[in-house]
Design a protein around this motif. Sequence first.
Motif, PDB file in Angstrom:
ATOM      1  N   SER A 149       0.839  -1.213   0.000  1.00  0.00           N
ATOM      2  CA  SER A 149       0.000   0.000   0.000  1.00  0.00           C
ATOM      3  C   SER A 149       0.867   1.254   0.000  1.00  0.00           C
ATOM      4  O   SER A 149       0.510   2.260  -0.610  1.00  0.00           O
ATOM      5  CB  SER A 149      -0.966  -0.005   1.183  1.00  0.00           C
ATOM      6  OG  SER A 149      -0.260   0.054   2.402  1.00  0.00           O
ATOM      7  N   GLY A 150       2.027   1.211   0.656  1.00  0.00           N
ATOM      8  CA  GLY A 150       2.944   2.352   0.636  1.00  0.00           C
ATOM      9  C   GLY A 150       3.494   2.594  -0.752  1.00  0.00           C
ATOM     10  O   GLY A 150       3.622   3.744  -1.188  1.00  0.00           O
ATOM     11  N   LEU A 151       3.804   1.510  -1.454  1.00  0.00           N
ATOM     12  CA  LEU A 151       4.294   1.621  -2.822  1.00  0.00           C
ATOM     13  C   LEU A 151       3.211   2.202  -3.728  1.00  0.00           C
ATOM     14  O   LEU A 151       3.475   3.114  -4.516  1.00  0.00           O
ATOM     15  CB  LEU A 151       4.734   0.254  -3.341  1.00  0.00           C
ATOM     16  CG  LEU A 151       5.132   0.202  -4.815  1.00  0.00           C
ATOM     17  CD1 LEU A 151       6.282   1.152  -5.112  1.00  0.00           C
ATOM     18  CD2 LEU A 151       5.481  -1.227  -5.204  1.00  0.00           C
ATOM     19  N   GLU A 152       1.987   1.680  -3.614  1.00  0.00           N
ATOM     20  CA  GLU A 152       0.884   2.201  -4.436  1.00  0.00           C
ATOM     21  C   GLU A 152       0.652   3.686  -4.168  1.00  0.00           C
ATOM     22  O   GLU A 152       0.405   4.455  -5.097  1.00  0.00           O
ATOM     23  CB  GLU A 152      -0.398   1.399  -4.197  1.00  0.00           C
ATOM     24  CG  GLU A 152      -0.378   0.036  -4.850  1.00  0.00           C
ATOM     25  CD  GLU A 152      -0.087   0.094  -6.343  1.00  0.00           C
ATOM     26  OE1 GLU A 152      -0.677   0.929  -7.061  1.00  0.00           O
ATOM     27  OE2 GLU A 152       0.761  -0.699  -6.794  1.00  0.00           O
ATOM     28  N   LYS A 153       0.754   4.089  -2.913  1.00  0.00           N
ATOM     29  CA  LYS A 153       0.583   5.502  -2.553  1.00  0.00           C
ATOM     30  C   LYS A 153       1.688   6.343  -3.191  1.00  0.00           C
ATOM     31  O   LYS A 153       1.425   7.414  -3.749  1.00  0.00           O
ATOM     32  CB  LYS A 153       0.593   5.673  -1.035  1.00  0.00           C
ATOM     33  CG  LYS A 153       0.403   7.101  -0.610  1.00  0.00           C
ATOM     34  CD  LYS A 153       0.407   7.248   0.903  1.00  0.00           C
ATOM     35  CE  LYS A 153       0.203   8.714   1.253  1.00  0.00           C
ATOM     36  NZ  LYS A 153       0.698   9.048   2.553  1.00  0.00           N
TER      37      LYS A 153
END
Length: 170
Positions: A128-132
Amino acid sequence: MSNVSTTTLIMTRTFDVAPKSVFDAWLNTEMMRKWLFTLEETNKVTQNKPQVGGTWEIVDHREGKDYRATGEYLEIVPSHKLAFTFTMPQFNELEDTITVELKELQQGCEMTFTHLIHVPQEENWSESGLEKALSEHRANNEWGWDLMFMGLKELVETGYITWPNSGNND
């Protein structure tokens, strides 16, 4: 930084001029210094060798800092397609790839702009951090390109850019 992820930004714009006019604005040094990564008032350097394997460089001076953008031409098909690398070394050494395709319309032309954005990935990022991070990079690039494309449109359709000078084009 352990690896790199990518995201793609695709934008489409229409212009009330022939494809050649828009194409030339991407390659003509005098036109580039007015809209591409810079404004005429803040531009310090614009160098360009518009041929496959040739390089380009723009240095813009804003708020006491120099911002340098560089790249190499990968493909040039006059009035139809342009592909080049893009990097801003003060932020990171990753090379993005930009492709500009122009299509003649019954009146004017349509530009499809594709920016393959490379994002340095932190080791501890979750999915989710990467997608953000990818989403934020795409949004920030879209915001910047949108501003530049407003200037490009005005430049090719009128011969000058008034924004952001509040109508003062002295």
